[in-house]
Design a protein around this motif. Structure first.
Motif, mmCIF file in Angstrom:
data_model
loop_
_atom_site.group_PDB
_atom_site.id
_atom_site.type_symbol
_atom_site.label_atom_id
_atom_site.label_comp_id
_atom_site.label_asym_id
_atom_site.label_seq_id
_atom_site.Cartn_x
_atom_site.Cartn_y
_atom_site.Cartn_z
ATOM 1 N N TRP A 83 39.835 47.416 35.184
ATOM 2 C CA TRP A 83 38.975 48.601 35.306
ATOM 3 C C TRP A 83 39.167 49.387 34.016
ATOM 4 O O TRP A 83 40.222 49.940 33.763
ATOM 5 C CB TRP A 83 39.377 49.424 36.519
ATOM 6 N N GLY A 84 38.135 49.394 33.185
ATOM 7 C CA GLY A 84 38.245 50.064 31.902
ATOM 8 C C GLY A 84 39.209 49.373 30.965
ATOM 9 O O GLY A 84 39.867 50.023 30.147
ATOM 10 N N GLY A 85 39.317 48.055 31.078
ATOM 11 C CA GLY A 85 40.164 47.291 30.179
ATOM 12 C C GLY A 85 41.594 47.100 30.619
ATOM 13 O O GLY A 85 42.370 46.440 29.931
ATOM 14 N N ALA A 86 41.979 47.661 31.764
ATOM 15 C CA ALA A 86 43.343 47.520 32.250
ATOM 16 C C ALA A 86 43.332 47.423 33.766
ATOM 17 O O ALA A 86 42.393 47.881 34.425
ATOM 18 C CB ALA A 86 44.198 48.701 31.806
ATOM 19 N N ASP A 87 44.385 46.833 34.324
ATOM 20 C CA ASP A 87 44.538 46.786 35.770
ATOM 21 C C ASP A 87 45.341 48.013 36.188
ATOM 22 O O ASP A 87 46.524 48.123 35.848
ATOM 23 C CB ASP A 87 45.254 45.505 36.193
ATOM 24 N N PRO A 88 44.739 48.966 36.904
ATOM 25 C CA PRO A 88 45.470 50.176 37.279
ATOM 26 C C PRO A 88 46.638 49.904 38.205
ATOM 27 O O PRO A 88 47.507 50.754 38.374
ATOM 28 C CB PRO A 88 44.404 51.039 37.976
ATOM 29 N N LEU A 89 46.676 48.721 38.825
ATOM 30 C CA LEU A 89 47.755 48.348 39.732
ATOM 31 C C LEU A 89 48.526 47.164 39.173
ATOM 32 O O LEU A 89 49.045 46.332 39.907
ATOM 33 C CB LEU A 89 47.184 48.005 41.112
ATOM 34 N N GLY A 90 48.623 47.099 37.859
ATOM 35 C CA GLY A 90 49.191 45.934 37.199
ATOM 36 C C GLY A 90 50.629 45.647 37.558
ATOM 37 O O GLY A 90 51.105 44.522 37.383
ATOM 38 N N ASP A 91 51.383 46.639 38.041
ATOM 39 C CA ASP A 91 52.765 46.414 38.432
ATOM 40 C C ASP A 91 52.888 45.819 39.835
ATOM 41 O O ASP A 91 53.978 45.527 40.296
ATOM 42 C CB ASP A 91 53.558 47.731 38.396
ATOM 43 N N THR A 92 51.768 45.655 40.514
ATOM 44 C CA THR A 92 51.801 45.180 41.886
ATOM 45 C C THR A 92 52.080 43.683 41.934
ATOM 46 O O THR A 92 51.435 42.890 41.262
ATOM 47 C CB THR A 92 50.458 45.466 42.585
ATOM 48 N N VAL A 93 53.039 43.297 42.748
ATOM 49 C CA VAL A 93 53.315 41.893 43.027
ATOM 50 C C VAL A 93 52.628 41.542 44.340
ATOM 51 O O VAL A 93 52.714 42.290 45.312
ATOM 52 C CB VAL A 93 54.830 41.637 43.127
ATOM 53 N N ASP A 94 51.913 40.411 44.355
ATOM 54 C CA ASP A 94 51.208 40.028 45.569
ATOM 55 C C ASP A 94 52.163 39.987 46.757
ATOM 56 O O ASP A 94 53.228 39.354 46.698
ATOM 57 C CB ASP A 94 50.551 38.661 45.395
#
Length: 244
Positions: free
Chosen positions: A105-116
């Motif tokens: 979203w806008g070039g980055a994952d706002p939840l990028g630290d999330t582990v499935d």
């Protein structure tokens, strides 16, 4: 959840269309909010799915926080939250514990630290968003009615709203589901939805997309006169076709 990243979704309806001014005036306030790592102010469509029509009285905020205390401070102290309480005709707010996220979203994952994480038993919230390539706008909006007709009575979908940053080209859907199995049936077993997703991939409809799942908790207020997460107040709704 006090030390983990959490998200929140806020759906607010005002009495008049002059509420549009909040989209401009709230931005500097949000930029200066401590612990708020990502946010988007969003318009909404009429009804429950993506459409060409906008509801100028209803607006949304999706936010990602450094932890639940940051969200609590915002709700207790921010003039934006105070206006929701004092001036809104109706509002619904939910906390969201991230389960999985992929895309940008806008070039980055706002939840990028999330582990499935596996979804626990119970309701699941889904956020899908996409930047639609201009040359694919007609194909995208032509696909919406077929999917809506198929899913109008979709078992397991508790509520859904079409949201967006820009008219037409940057669209999203926030939806609530009875459980993870309901999400899976919608995404992978509906023939109309599968056909749309195949076209999305084959024809390159989106320049960017995000798909995220959450456990919703701590809901407050009403959404179209009810809390869709409260047992006994749930009904079906149809989300729009955004690829997963």
């Amino acid at each position: 959840m006090s030390t983990d990243i959490i998200a929140s979704f806020h759906l607010v309806r005002y009495a008049g269309v002059d509420a549009m001014r909040h989209m401009a005036f709230d931005r500097p306030v949000l930029r200066g909010t401590g612990g708020l790592r990502f946010w988007r102010l969003l318009g909404t469509g009429r009804g429950r799915s993506m459409s060409l029509g906008a509801d100028l009285r209803r607006w949304a905020l999706f936010a990602v926080w450094d932890g639940e205390p940051a969200l609590e401070r915002f709700l207790a102290r921010s003039p934006i939250a105070a206006r929701w309480r004092d001036e809104a005709e109706e509002s619904w707010h939910v906390r969201l514990a991230p389960l999985a996220s992929r895309g940008g979203w806008g070039g980055a994952d706002p939840l990028g630290d999330t582990v499935d994480r596996p979804a626990p038993r119970g309701p699941v919230a889904v956020l899908t968003r996409a930047s639609i390539r201009p040359r694919r706008l007609v194909a995208f909006y032509r696909s919406v009615p077929d999917v809506d007709r198929l899913l109008g009575g979709q078992d397991g979908c508790l509520a859904s709203v079409g949201i967006g940053e820009w008219p037409l080209a940057r669209q999203a859907t926030f939806s609530l589901w009875r459980d993870e199995a309901s999400v899976h049936r919608y995404a992978y077993q509906g023939s109309a939805h599968r056909a749309v997703i195949r076209r999305v991939r084959r024809e390159g409809w989106y320049s960017e997309e995000l798909f995220a799942r959450f456990v919703p908790f701590g809901a407050e207020g009403t959404w179209d006169g009810r809390d869709p997460l409260r047992p006994g107040e749930r009904d079906g709704a149809a989300p729009g076709p955004v690829a997963h």
